[in-house]
Design a protein around this motif. Structure first.
Motif, PDB file in Angstrom:
ATOM      1  N   ALA A 108      -6.139  -6.738  -0.700  1.00 50.10           N
ATOM      2  CA  ALA A 108      -5.442  -5.966   0.321  1.00 50.10           C
ATOM      3  C   ALA A 108      -5.384  -4.489  -0.049  1.00 50.10           C
ATOM      4  CB  ALA A 108      -4.027  -6.498   0.500  1.00 50.10           C
ATOM      5  N   THR A 109      -5.507  -3.638   0.981  1.00 42.60           N
ATOM      6  CA  THR A 109      -5.249  -2.212   0.815  1.00 42.60           C
ATOM      7  C   THR A 109      -3.809  -1.960   1.221  1.00 42.60           C
ATOM      8  OG1 THR A 109      -7.545  -1.588   1.261  1.00 42.60           O
ATOM      9  CG2 THR A 109      -5.859   0.106   1.562  1.00 42.60           C
ATOM     10  N   ILE A 110      -3.001  -1.530   0.285  1.00 41.75           N
ATOM     11  CA  ILE A 110      -1.575  -1.346   0.525  1.00 41.75           C
ATOM     12  C   ILE A 110      -1.325   0.113   0.890  1.00 41.75           C
ATOM     13  CG2 ILE A 110       0.741  -1.578  -0.437  1.00 41.75           C
ATOM     14  CD1 ILE A 110      -0.488  -3.534  -2.500  1.00 41.75           C
ATOM     15  N   GLU A 111      -0.856   0.333   2.100  1.00 42.41           N
ATOM     16  CA  GLU A 111      -0.582   1.693   2.555  1.00 42.41           C
ATOM     17  C   GLU A 111       0.832   2.092   2.149  1.00 42.41           C
ATOM     18  OE1 GLU A 111      -1.294   1.562   6.734  1.00 42.41           O
ATOM     19  OE2 GLU A 111      -3.481   1.436   6.504  1.00 42.41           O
ATOM     20  N   LEU A 112       0.943   3.306   1.625  1.00 39.50           N
ATOM     21  CA  LEU A 112       2.232   3.835   1.179  1.00 39.50           C
ATOM     22  C   LEU A 112       2.555   5.071   2.023  1.00 39.50           C
ATOM     23  CD1 LEU A 112       1.644   3.500  -2.677  1.00 39.50           C
ATOM     24  CD2 LEU A 112       2.641   1.824  -1.105  1.00 39.50           C
ATOM     25  N   PRO A 113       3.118   4.867   3.215  1.00 37.85           N
ATOM     26  CA  PRO A 113       3.254   5.961   4.186  1.00 37.85           C
ATOM     27  C   PRO A 113       4.149   7.102   3.755  1.00 37.85           C
ATOM     28  CG  PRO A 113       4.453   3.998   4.912  1.00 37.85           C
ATOM     29  CD  PRO A 113       3.614   3.580   3.751  1.00 37.85           C
ATOM     30  N   ALA A 114       5.068   6.866   2.814  1.00 37.69           N
ATOM     31  CA  ALA A 114       5.947   7.955   2.377  1.00 37.69           C
ATOM     32  C   ALA A 114       5.249   8.904   1.413  1.00 37.69           C
ATOM     33  CB  ALA A 114       7.205   7.389   1.717  1.00 37.69           C
ATOM     34  N   LEU A 115       4.163   8.465   0.790  1.00 36.97           N
ATOM     35  CA  LEU A 115       3.460   9.287  -0.191  1.00 36.97           C
ATOM     36  C   LEU A 115       2.320  10.018   0.509  1.00 36.97           C
ATOM     37  CD1 LEU A 115       3.448   6.940  -3.309  1.00 36.97           C
ATOM     38  CD2 LEU A 115       5.155   8.619  -2.567  1.00 36.97           C
ATOM     39  N   GLN A 116       2.665  11.108   1.158  1.00 33.12           N
ATOM     40  CA  GLN A 116       1.701  11.883   1.931  1.00 33.12           C
ATOM     41  C   GLN A 116       0.912  12.801   1.006  1.00 33.12           C
ATOM     42  OE1 GLN A 116       3.598  13.758   5.296  1.00 33.12           O
ATOM     43  NE2 GLN A 116       4.556  11.843   5.965  1.00 33.12           N
ATOM     44  N   GLY A 117      -0.406  12.749   1.138  1.00 33.40           N
ATOM     45  CA  GLY A 117      -1.283  13.392   0.173  1.00 33.40           C
ATOM     46  C   GLY A 117      -1.175  14.895   0.077  1.00 33.40           C
ATOM     47  N   ARG A 118      -0.851  15.570   1.163  1.00 34.21           N
ATOM     48  CA  ARG A 118      -0.785  17.037   1.109  1.00 34.21           C
ATOM     49  C   ARG A 118       0.600  17.549   0.728  1.00 34.21           C
ATOM     50  NH1 ARG A 118      -4.716  19.159   6.037  1.00 34.21           N
ATOM     51  NH2 ARG A 118      -6.562  19.429   4.717  1.00 34.21           N
ATOM     52  N   ASP A 119       1.540  16.664   0.510  1.00 31.16           N
ATOM     53  CA  ASP A 119       2.851  17.056   0.019  1.00 31.16           C
ATOM     54  C   ASP A 119       2.818  16.996  -1.505  1.00 31.16           C
ATOM     55  OD1 ASP A 119       5.958  17.292   0.669  1.00 31.16           O
ATOM     56  OD2 ASP A 119       5.707  15.890  -0.996  1.00 31.16           O
ATOM     57  N   PRO A 120       3.208  18.063  -2.206  1.00 27.73           N
ATOM     58  CA  PRO A 120       3.088  18.032  -3.678  1.00 27.73           C
ATOM     59  C   PRO A 120       3.865  16.899  -4.324  1.00 27.73           C
ATOM     60  CG  PRO A 120       4.357  19.954  -2.936  1.00 27.73           C
ATOM     61  CD  PRO A 120       3.716  19.359  -1.729  1.00 27.73           C
ATOM     62  N   LEU A 121       5.084  16.627  -3.846  1.00 28.37           N
ATOM     63  CA  LEU A 121       5.852  15.521  -4.420  1.00 28.37           C
ATOM     64  C   LEU A 121       5.189  14.189  -4.090  1.00 28.37           C
ATOM     65  CD1 LEU A 121       8.306  14.368  -5.872  1.00 28.37           C
ATOM     66  CD2 LEU A 121       9.570  14.500  -3.709  1.00 28.37           C
ATOM     67  N   GLY A 122       4.723  14.035  -2.864  1.00 26.86           N
ATOM     68  CA  GLY A 122       4.070  12.786  -2.479  1.00 26.86           C
ATOM     69  C   GLY A 122       2.813  12.520  -3.287  1.00 26.86           C
ATOM     70  N   PHE A 123       2.015  13.575  -3.506  1.00 24.95           N
ATOM     71  CA  PHE A 123       0.783  13.396  -4.275  1.00 24.95           C
ATOM     72  C   PHE A 123       1.082  13.043  -5.724  1.00 24.95           C
ATOM     73  CE2 PHE A 123      -2.540  15.110  -7.049  1.00 24.95           C
ATOM     74  CZ  PHE A 123      -3.619  14.371  -6.588  1.00 24.95           C
ATOM     75  N   LEU A 124       1.991  13.789  -6.353  1.00 22.58           N
ATOM     76  CA  LEU A 124       2.305  13.513  -7.755  1.00 22.58           C
ATOM     77  C   LEU A 124       2.951  12.147  -7.932  1.00 22.58           C
ATOM     78  CD1 LEU A 124       3.602  17.042  -8.825  1.00 22.58           C
ATOM     79  CD2 LEU A 124       1.442  15.955  -9.501  1.00 22.58           C
ATOM     80  N   ALA A 125       3.772  11.738  -6.960  1.00 23.97           N
ATOM     81  CA  ALA A 125       4.371  10.401  -7.030  1.00 23.97           C
ATOM     82  C   ALA A 125       3.303   9.324  -6.936  1.00 23.97           C
ATOM     83  CB  ALA A 125       5.409  10.233  -5.926  1.00 23.97           C
ATOM     84  N   SER A 126       2.267   9.562  -6.135  1.00 24.44           N
ATOM     85  CA  SER A 126       1.187   8.575  -6.040  1.00 24.44           C
ATOM     86  C   SER A 126       0.461   8.446  -7.377  1.00 24.44           C
ATOM     87  CB  SER A 126       0.208   8.962  -4.925  1.00 24.44           C
ATOM     88  OG  SER A 126      -0.558  10.103  -5.267  1.00 24.44           O
ATOM     89  N   LEU A 127       0.325   9.555  -8.118  1.00 20.99           N
ATOM     90  CA  LEU A 127      -0.255   9.474  -9.462  1.00 20.99           C
ATOM     91  C   LEU A 127       0.642   8.655 -10.379  1.00 20.99           C
ATOM     92  CD1 LEU A 127      -1.559  13.119 -10.124  1.00 20.99           C
ATOM     93  CD2 LEU A 127      -2.759  11.183  -9.065  1.00 20.99           C
TER      94      LEU A 127
END
Length: 365
Positions: free
Chosen positions: A2-21
């Motif tokens: 499954a590909t799990i989508e994480l809608p709160a972690l938006q890629g162009r938001d610095p906090l969202g991107f770093l949280a995804s890392l």
């Protein structure tokens, strides 16, 4: 899988991107073999695939297990007494902010206490090659200390909020809820509210605890070092950070599903800018890079030969990059201030391959 989508972690938001890392780093640490990618359409939310995980709830459960496994003296999973010690009562000096000349001895002490993992974490936040104005080992630009914030509290404060409310880990992935008193550790400009924006007429902090903690964990995938600038001078190097009208954080968003090592490589690919971010010269990242013969060993990039075009250019789109995010620190009293997203266009054109990061290999897929 499954590909799990994480809608709160938006890629162009610095906090969202770093949280995804951070999600990727922690799932990797727990043996879940995760891979990270970003949706091609805005807001470019993070996507995770992992053999044994099927939902955001599954991911949140693993993250909660990491927090539950940490001792009270730990601010990094698996490491005790790291980095050195908290700020002592009645003092304002961070004992971890050591003179660069003292850093080798400190690293030896950390190695004896926490092993190579402790050393790698410390070198992610302190630069062993460059000093600040006070002669201390330069601090990573991912940190912008305010008040009595130290390296220890940078990790400890968001962790304490997660421990108080583990449900915020799921919220970090699917729907952010801002919490009064969460400072956001200067990852998130929206966390700081002035008196005019507050219901009680007083300035305050309203950050996202789970996402902030995950962002601190994302620093595990970054590094610091030194590289040679255009004029032959030695400059500090930190993953994702550039110098254009001041420090600028710049990061790619990609389609291939990459493991942690592949992501490390992706983060080191050079992103070349045009413009200085002003109204007349908006920031644009070139899609292609023109290779330069004779580049020094410290700045040469090792590209996949199969992706070098006949024109002598490398297309970043061939690496699966489909968008680019950017952020600057907004500046604040006695601090560099929080990260604020800035618009960046991923355009056409080319740039020479000097003043880049040290050598990297093609991303591992």
């Amino acid at each position: 899988m499954a590909t799990i989508e994480l809608p709160a972690l938006q890629g162009r938001d610095p906090l969202g991107f770093l949280a995804s890392l951070g999600v990727l780093a922690l799932l990797t640490r727990t043996g879940n073999a995760p891979r990270l990618s970003f949706a091609q359409t805005a807001p470019h939310y993070a996507q995770i695939t992992a053999p044994a995980l099927e939902s955001a709830d599954d991911i949140a459960d693993v993250l909660r297990g990491v927090v539950d496994s940490m001792g009270e003296d730990q601010v990094i999973p698996g490491l005790s007494n790291w980095p050195i010690s908290p700020i002592a009562a009645g003092t304002t000096s961070d004992p971890s902010r050591v003179l660069r000349s003292e850093l080798p001895a400190v690293l030896a002490s950390v190695r004896a206490e926490s092993g190579e993992a402790g050393v790698e974490w410390l070198l992610a936040v302190l630069n062993q090659f460059h000093s600040d104005a006070k002669g201390r080992a330069a601090l990573t630009p991912f940190m912008a200390p305010t008040g009595r914030q130290s390296i220890h509290t940078f990790f400890a404060k968001p962790l304490s909020l997660v421990r108080e409310n583990p449900a915020c880990l799921r919220e970090a992935l699917v729907s952010w809820k801002r919490v009064e008193g969460c400072t956001g550790e200067n990852f998130d400009a929206a966390a700081l509210r002035g008196a005019a924006e507050s219901s009680d007429g007083k300035p305050g902090s309203f950050g996202v605890p789970g996402a902030t903690w995950l962002a601190t964990m994302g620093l595990r995938l970054t590094r610091q070092g030194s590289h040679i600038g255009w004029g032959g001078e030695s400059r500090p190097y930190t993953t994702l950070w550039r110098y254009r009208g001041g420090q600028l954080m710049l990061w790619p968003l990609w389609t291939p599903r990459l493991n942690a090592e592949g992501v490390r490589t992706m983060l080191e690919l050079p992103l070349y800018l045009r413009g200085d971010g002003t109204r007349d010269e908006p920031l644009m990242v070139s899609e292609t890079i023109k290779l330069t013969e004779g580049a020094g060993s410290e700045t040469e990039i090792q590209y996949d030969p199969s992706l070098i075009h006949a024109s002598g250019r490398v297309s970043l789109r061939d690496y699966g990059i489909h968008a680019v995010g950017g952020a600057r620190r907004s500046g604040a009293a006695k601090s560099a201030g929080p990260l604020t997203a800035v618009p960046v266009t991923f355009g056409s054109g080319s740039a020479r391959s000097r003043d880049a990061a040290p050598s990297v290999a093609p991303p591992s897929t």
